[in-house]
Motif scaffolding. Sequence first.
Motif, PDB file in Angstrom:
ATOM      1  N   PRO A 158      20.748   4.790  15.431  1.00 38.42           N
ATOM      2  CA  PRO A 158      20.175   4.644  14.310  1.00 38.42           C
ATOM      3  C   PRO A 158      21.167   4.014  13.235  1.00 38.42           C
ATOM      4  N   PHE A 159      20.691   2.922  12.569  1.00 39.87           N
ATOM      5  CA  PHE A 159      21.691   2.443  11.704  1.00 39.87           C
ATOM      6  C   PHE A 159      21.015   2.522  10.122  1.00 39.87           C
ATOM      7  N   LYS A 160      19.650   2.880   9.944  1.00 41.88           N
ATOM      8  CA  LYS A 160      19.282   3.187   8.710  1.00 41.88           C
ATOM      9  C   LYS A 160      17.834   3.898   9.020  1.00 41.88           C
ATOM     10  N   VAL A 161      17.539   4.377   7.745  1.00 40.31           N
ATOM     11  CA  VAL A 161      16.178   5.209   7.672  1.00 40.31           C
ATOM     12  C   VAL A 161      15.062   4.510   6.874  1.00 40.31           C
ATOM     13  N   VAL A 162      13.924   4.153   7.035  1.00 42.84           N
ATOM     14  CA  VAL A 162      12.794   3.742   6.455  1.00 42.84           C
ATOM     15  C   VAL A 162      11.865   4.914   6.013  1.00 42.84           C
ATOM     16  N   LYS A 163      11.507   4.901   4.853  1.00 40.62           N
ATOM     17  CA  LYS A 163      10.648   6.090   4.585  1.00 40.62           C
ATOM     18  C   LYS A 163       9.213   5.552   3.956  1.00 40.62           C
ATOM     19  N   PHE A 164       8.079   5.789   4.603  1.00 44.16           N
ATOM     20  CA  PHE A 164       6.988   5.434   3.969  1.00 44.16           C
ATOM     21  C   PHE A 164       6.221   6.567   3.355  1.00 44.16           C
ATOM     22  N   ALA A 165       5.924   6.310   2.167  1.00 40.66           N
ATOM     23  CA  ALA A 165       5.206   7.514   1.542  1.00 40.66           C
ATOM     24  C   ALA A 165       4.020   7.288   0.402  1.00 40.66           C
ATOM     25  N   GLN A 195       3.342  12.599   0.581  1.00 44.84           N
ATOM     26  CA  GLN A 195       3.083  12.825   2.020  1.00 44.84           C
ATOM     27  C   GLN A 195       3.794  11.425   2.701  1.00 44.84           C
ATOM     28  N   ALA A 196       4.773  11.780   3.552  1.00 50.17           N
ATOM     29  CA  ALA A 196       5.851  10.685   3.813  1.00 50.17           C
ATOM     30  C   ALA A 196       6.365  10.939   5.256  1.00 50.17           C
ATOM     31  N   SER A 197       6.555   9.789   5.856  1.00 51.88           N
ATOM     32  CA  SER A 197       7.422   9.939   7.057  1.00 51.88           C
ATOM     33  C   SER A 197       8.761   9.099   7.010  1.00 51.88           C
ATOM     34  N   TYR A 198       9.949   9.617   7.700  1.00 53.02           N
ATOM     35  CA  TYR A 198      11.151   9.218   7.414  1.00 53.02           C
ATOM     36  C   TYR A 198      11.265   8.621   8.936  1.00 53.02           C
ATOM     37  N   ASN A 199      11.570   7.284   9.057  1.00 50.97           N
ATOM     38  CA  ASN A 199      11.473   6.523  10.255  1.00 50.97           C
ATOM     39  C   ASN A 199      13.024   6.072  10.533  1.00 50.97           C
ATOM     40  N   PRO A 200      13.858   6.575  11.534  1.00 50.96           N
ATOM     41  CA  PRO A 200      15.163   6.046  11.905  1.00 50.96           C
ATOM     42  C   PRO A 200      14.839   4.704  12.619  1.00 50.96           C
ATOM     43  N   ILE A 201      15.458   3.921  12.020  1.00 49.92           N
ATOM     44  CA  ILE A 201      15.636   2.223  12.711  1.00 49.92           C
ATOM     45  C   ILE A 201      16.844   2.368  13.543  1.00 49.92           C
ATOM     46  N   VAL A 202      16.682   1.714  14.854  1.00 50.01           N
ATOM     47  CA  VAL A 202      17.786   1.812  15.798  1.00 50.01           C
ATOM     48  C   VAL A 202      18.278   0.392  16.043  1.00 50.01           C
ATOM     49  N   SER A 254       8.026  13.811   9.453  1.00 43.88           N
ATOM     50  CA  SER A 254       7.032  13.343   8.867  1.00 43.88           C
ATOM     51  C   SER A 254       6.241  14.993   8.435  1.00 43.88           C
ATOM     52  N   ALA A 255       5.867  14.829   6.859  1.00 46.54           N
ATOM     53  CA  ALA A 255       5.228  16.074   6.454  1.00 46.54           C
ATOM     54  C   ALA A 255       4.897  15.721   4.763  1.00 46.54           C
ATOM     55  N   SER A 267       0.735  -1.349  -0.100  1.00 44.18           N
ATOM     56  CA  SER A 267       0.102   0.032  -0.071  1.00 44.18           C
ATOM     57  C   SER A 267       0.733   1.208   0.146  1.00 44.18           C
ATOM     58  N   GLN A 268       2.014   1.072   0.572  1.00 38.71           N
ATOM     59  CA  GLN A 268       2.852   2.495   0.605  1.00 38.71           C
ATOM     60  C   GLN A 268       4.148   2.252  -0.495  1.00 38.71           C
ATOM     61  N   ALA A 269       4.858   3.617  -0.642  1.00 39.54           N
ATOM     62  CA  ALA A 269       5.977   3.523  -1.382  1.00 39.54           C
ATOM     63  C   ALA A 269       7.003   3.542  -0.463  1.00 39.54           C
ATOM     64  N   VAL A 270       7.752   2.735  -0.450  1.00 34.95           N
ATOM     65  CA  VAL A 270       8.748   2.158   0.615  1.00 34.95           C
ATOM     66  C   VAL A 270      10.118   2.343   0.039  1.00 34.95           C
ATOM     67  N   ILE A 271      11.114   3.047   0.771  1.00 38.40           N
ATOM     68  CA  ILE A 271      12.675   3.296   0.155  1.00 38.40           C
ATOM     69  C   ILE A 271      13.229   3.222   1.671  1.00 38.40           C
ATOM     70  N   GLU A 272      14.525   2.655   1.600  1.00 33.80           N
ATOM     71  CA  GLU A 272      15.474   2.513   2.740  1.00 33.80           C
ATOM     72  C   GLU A 272      16.537   3.163   2.569  1.00 33.80           C
TER      73      GLU A 272
END
Length: 203
Positions: free
Chosen positions: A112-119, A99-106, A83-84, A20-25
Amino acid sequence: MFGRKERADAQALIDALDRSQAVIEFNVDGTIITANRNFLDAVGYSLEEIRGKHHSMFVDASERDTVEYREFWAALGRGELRSAEFRRVAKGGREIWIQASYNPIVDKQGRPFKVVKFATDVTRAKARNLDAAGKLAAINRTQAVIEFELDGTIVTANENFLGALGYSLADIRGQHHRMFVAPDERDGSVYREFWSRLTRGEY
């Protein structure tokens, strides 16, 4: 440790988001690790074209070297979510809005070692909103417009209205619509019913 059911539930959630989302890491420095089909379709690239590149490839040139953009990634590196609604640049310079949220993964140490964006691609909705805003601006340029509270108190008016009646905004703001009505009409039942109908949402 997660049990089998918990792992299955987590995977089902990940699969649902992927559909359902556009996802990029990204790595925390903004380097692209991978992206799903929804994201690739939105930006018009293949995974091979973007893997290993920096997120800035999706950002307008006027934004890439700004303090704000550097701070955006610095904040993500500190583990702060962002998120914005964002304007981005797709393949060929095509403008898109997401419309996206950038989510740091710890990791286990909380680093934090990576960031996952859901858009979600909101380009069409943005275009409709901009079109509506343009039409409103055109109306404001060509028409005399005044706004009232439901009780008839004047909120604001544009220059066309003020020029037509010879008032300044300070002269009329907070006054009642009746200031524009002839004395023999103000206290009549027809005038009172006029505002009653508007209060009920009737034209």
